[in-house]
Design an enzyme around this catalytic site. Structure first.
Site, PDB file in Angstrom:
ATOM      1  N   SER A  11       0.855  -1.199   0.000  1.00  0.00           N
ATOM      2  CA  SER A  11       0.000   0.000   0.000  1.00  0.00           C
ATOM      3  C   SER A  11       0.885   1.241   0.000  1.00  0.00           C
ATOM      4  O   SER A  11       1.995   1.223   0.544  1.00  0.00           O
ATOM      5  CB  SER A  11      -0.879   0.022   1.248  1.00  0.00           C
ATOM      6  OG  SER A  11      -1.530   1.272   1.367  1.00  0.00           O
ATOM      7  N   TYR A  31      -1.641  -1.075  10.371  1.00  0.00           N
ATOM      8  CA  TYR A  31      -1.806  -1.245   8.918  1.00  0.00           C
ATOM      9  C   TYR A  31      -0.615  -0.668   8.150  1.00  0.00           C
ATOM     10  O   TYR A  31       0.006  -1.353   7.328  1.00  0.00           O
ATOM     11  CB  TYR A  31      -3.101  -0.577   8.457  1.00  0.00           C
ATOM     12  CG  TYR A  31      -3.367  -0.744   6.977  1.00  0.00           C
ATOM     13  CD1 TYR A  31      -3.813  -1.957   6.472  1.00  0.00           C
ATOM     14  CD2 TYR A  31      -3.156   0.306   6.081  1.00  0.00           C
ATOM     15  CE1 TYR A  31      -4.051  -2.118   5.106  1.00  0.00           C
ATOM     16  CE2 TYR A  31      -3.391   0.153   4.729  1.00  0.00           C
ATOM     17  CZ  TYR A  31      -3.839  -1.060   4.238  1.00  0.00           C
ATOM     18  OH  TYR A  31      -4.059  -1.221   2.889  1.00  0.00           O
TER      19      TYR A  31
HETATM   20  N1  LIG Z   1      -8.728  -0.524  -1.573  1.00  0.00           N
HETATM   21  C1  LIG Z   1      -7.697   0.272  -1.440  1.00  0.00           C
HETATM   22  O1  LIG Z   1      -7.801   1.483  -1.633  1.00  0.00           O
HETATM   23  C2  LIG Z   1      -6.342  -0.301  -1.075  1.00  0.00           C
HETATM   24  C3  LIG Z   1      -5.250   0.585  -1.057  1.00  0.00           C
HETATM   25  C4  LIG Z   1      -4.000   0.083  -0.748  1.00  0.00           C
HETATM   26  C5  LIG Z   1      -3.834  -1.264  -0.485  1.00  0.00           C
HETATM   27  N2  LIG Z   1      -4.910  -2.112  -0.493  1.00  0.00           N
HETATM   28  C6  LIG Z   1      -4.677  -3.534  -0.221  1.00  0.00           C
HETATM   29  O2  LIG Z   1      -5.305  -4.331  -1.207  1.00  0.00           O
HETATM   30  C7  LIG Z   1      -5.656  -5.585  -0.655  1.00  0.00           C
HETATM   31  C8  LIG Z   1      -7.133  -5.850  -0.922  1.00  0.00           C
HETATM   32  O3  LIG Z   1      -7.879  -4.832  -0.259  1.00  0.00           O
HETATM   33  P1  LIG Z   1      -9.370  -4.415  -0.636  1.00  0.00           P
HETATM   34  O4  LIG Z   1      -9.434  -2.946  -0.502  1.00  0.00           O
HETATM   35  O5  LIG Z   1      -9.756  -5.063  -1.904  1.00  0.00           O
HETATM   36  O6  LIG Z   1     -10.118  -5.036   0.619  1.00  0.00           O
HETATM   37  P2  LIG Z   1     -11.495  -5.812   0.790  1.00  0.00           P
HETATM   38  O7  LIG Z   1     -12.506  -5.354  -0.195  1.00  0.00           O
HETATM   39  O8  LIG Z   1     -11.800  -5.731   2.238  1.00  0.00           O
HETATM   40  O9  LIG Z   1     -11.108  -7.324   0.412  1.00  0.00           O
HETATM   41  C9  LIG Z   1     -10.323  -8.103   1.261  1.00  0.00           C
HETATM   42  C10 LIG Z   1     -10.352  -9.545   0.780  1.00  0.00           C
HETATM   43  O10 LIG Z   1      -9.544 -10.339   1.671  1.00  0.00           O
HETATM   44  C11 LIG Z   1     -10.351 -11.394   2.214  1.00  0.00           C
HETATM   45  N3  LIG Z   1      -9.901 -11.687   3.572  1.00  0.00           N
HETATM   46  C12 LIG Z   1      -9.956 -10.853   4.647  1.00  0.00           C
HETATM   47  N4  LIG Z   1      -9.488 -11.489   5.735  1.00  0.00           N
HETATM   48  C13 LIG Z   1      -9.103 -12.739   5.342  1.00  0.00           C
HETATM   49  C14 LIG Z   1      -8.547 -13.850   6.003  1.00  0.00           C
HETATM   50  N5  LIG Z   1      -8.280 -13.835   7.318  1.00  0.00           N
HETATM   51  N6  LIG Z   1      -8.264 -14.960   5.282  1.00  0.00           N
HETATM   52  C15 LIG Z   1      -8.547 -14.997   3.945  1.00  0.00           C
HETATM   53  N7  LIG Z   1      -9.066 -13.979   3.269  1.00  0.00           N
HETATM   54  C16 LIG Z   1      -9.354 -12.867   3.959  1.00  0.00           C
HETATM   55  C17 LIG Z   1     -11.790 -10.844   2.155  1.00  0.00           C
HETATM   56  O11 LIG Z   1     -12.800 -11.842   2.189  1.00  0.00           O
HETATM   57  P3  LIG Z   1     -13.453 -12.358   3.594  1.00  0.00           P
HETATM   58  O12 LIG Z   1     -13.843 -11.141   4.372  1.00  0.00           O
HETATM   59  O13 LIG Z   1     -14.605 -13.211   3.175  1.00  0.00           O
HETATM   60  O14 LIG Z   1     -12.403 -13.167   4.267  1.00  0.00           O
HETATM   61  C18 LIG Z   1     -11.750 -10.148   0.802  1.00  0.00           C
HETATM   62  O15 LIG Z   1     -11.856 -11.088  -0.237  1.00  0.00           O
HETATM   63  C19 LIG Z   1      -5.312  -5.506   0.836  1.00  0.00           C
HETATM   64  O16 LIG Z   1      -4.055  -6.101   1.067  1.00  0.00           O
HETATM   65  C20 LIG Z   1      -5.264  -4.021   1.089  1.00  0.00           C
HETATM   66  O17 LIG Z   1      -4.464  -3.696   2.192  1.00  0.00           O
HETATM   67  C21 LIG Z   1      -6.174  -1.643  -0.776  1.00  0.00           C
END
Ligand SMILES: NC(=O)c1ccc[n+]([C@@H]2O[C@H](COP(=O)([O-])OP(=O)(O)OC[C@H]3O[C@@H](n4cnc5c(N)ncnc54)[C@H](OP(=O)(O)O)[C@@H]3O)[C@@H](O)[C@H]2O)c1
Length: 265
Positions: A152, A166
């Site tokens: 991130s 985080y």
């Molecule tokens: N969105 C942004 O702006 C952004 C920016 C920078 C970095 N990121 C990074 O991108 C990645 C994805 O983020 P996102 O924004 O797409 O988040 P999200 O919509 O919350 O998706 C997270 C995913 O991870 C799964 N997950 C969560 N806990 C888990 C566990 N213990 N075991 C297995 N799977 C698990 C969730 O499904 P379940 O809840 O069903 O487990 C979901 O499929 C993360 O690493 C995040 O830090 C996102």
């Protein structure tokens, strides 16, 4: 030198953790649309299975759901075992599943520290360790296997929100990427990281009440990220075109952290 060969992921076997929604779903869609077979994982079984069916139909591809909790060693081992039962080798591992936690400095809890560190850092290391033999089986000098860790921009800059574990975890992801890249490059497994900026998702939506307009306006590109932005970068890193890129952390943030004067808060 044709784009169809330089950027091909056709016929490859990919794993995308956290593939049920958000950034994981976007990367999964990109792989499926271009002929890769994709295993997706998440904890919530029904939404995961439904997403795999939906994406398989939309892209006329093969998306397979394997529900699991990757925050524990037991879950990681069970997941790796289930992949090994289905595949002799894999080509790409996308360590995307992640969690965030916001709390004031004064009240920040141990639970909020451990939950985030366990999933965002520990699970990346141990899942890569457990899947290494499968990655090795498909790896060659000409066509190395790939690991992409999703970090991130919060791990590069100090974030606007009070998300102590985080941002620390994401800085660890970027450094772990360099450490793993050093170890695994000799075995034809290339490890890189993507540091996303703002992408619409459940995680970011929670922080901004699903109103992305303010962060879009504050972004040099005037918008948040799209599936094409993140899937395109992941495809580059996994294709022939990315086969000389090793240990990098590449931002996908519309220029947010490289451009002075454009900050979130
Ligand atoms: N969105 C942004 O702006 C952004 C920016 C920078 C970095 N990121 C990074 O991108 C990645 C994805 O983020 P996102 O924004 O797409 O988040 P999200 O919509 O919350 O998706 C997270 C995913 O991870 C799964 N997950 C969560 N806990 C888990 C566990 N213990 N075991 C297995 N799977 C698990 C969730 O499904 P379940 O809840 O069903 O487990 C979901 O499929 C993360 O690493 C995040 O830090 C996102």
């Amino acid at each position: 030198m044709k784009i169809s060969e330089l950027f091909s992921v056709k016929g490859k076997v990919a794993i995308v953790t956290g593939g049920s929604r958000g950034i994981g779903e976007m990367i999964t869609a990109g792989f499926l649309a271009n002929g890769a077979k994709v295993y997706i994982s998440a904890r919530k079984e029904l939404p995961l299975i439904q997403k795999a069916q939906e994406l398989s139909e939309r892209y006329d591809g093969e998306c397979i759901a394997i529900p699991c909790d990757l925050s524990s060693m037991e879950g990681i081992e069970l997941f790796a075992q289930q992949i090994a039962e289905r595949e002799d080798g894999i080509d790409f591992l996308i360590n995307n599943a992640g969690a965030a936690w916001g709390e004031t400095f004064e009240d920040f809890s141990e639970a909020g520290w451990d939950k985030v560190m366990d999933l965002n850092v520990k699970s990346i290391f141990f899942l890569t360790q457990k899947l290494k033999s499968l990655l090795t089986r498909n790896a060659s000098t000409e066509d190395p296997s790939r690991v992409i860790n999703i970090g991130s921009i919060d791990g590069l800059n100090v974030p606007a929100f009070e998300t102590y574990s985080y941002s620390t975890s994401k800085a660890a992801v970027h450094h772990l990427t360099r450490v793993l890249a050093t170890k695994l490059v000799k075995e034809n497994i290339l490890v890189n990281a993507i540091a996303p900026g703002p992408y619409p998702s459940a995680m970011l939506g929670l922080a901004v009440n699903s109103d992305y307009s303010v962060i879009a306006d504050a972004n040099p590109r005037g918008r948040v990220g799209t599936p094409e932005d993140i899937a395109g970068l992941a495809i580059f890193l996994c294709s022939r075109a990315g086969a000389y890129t090793v240990g990098e952390t590449i931002t996908s943030d519309g220029g947010l952290i490289k451009t002075a004067g454009h900050r979130l808060g």
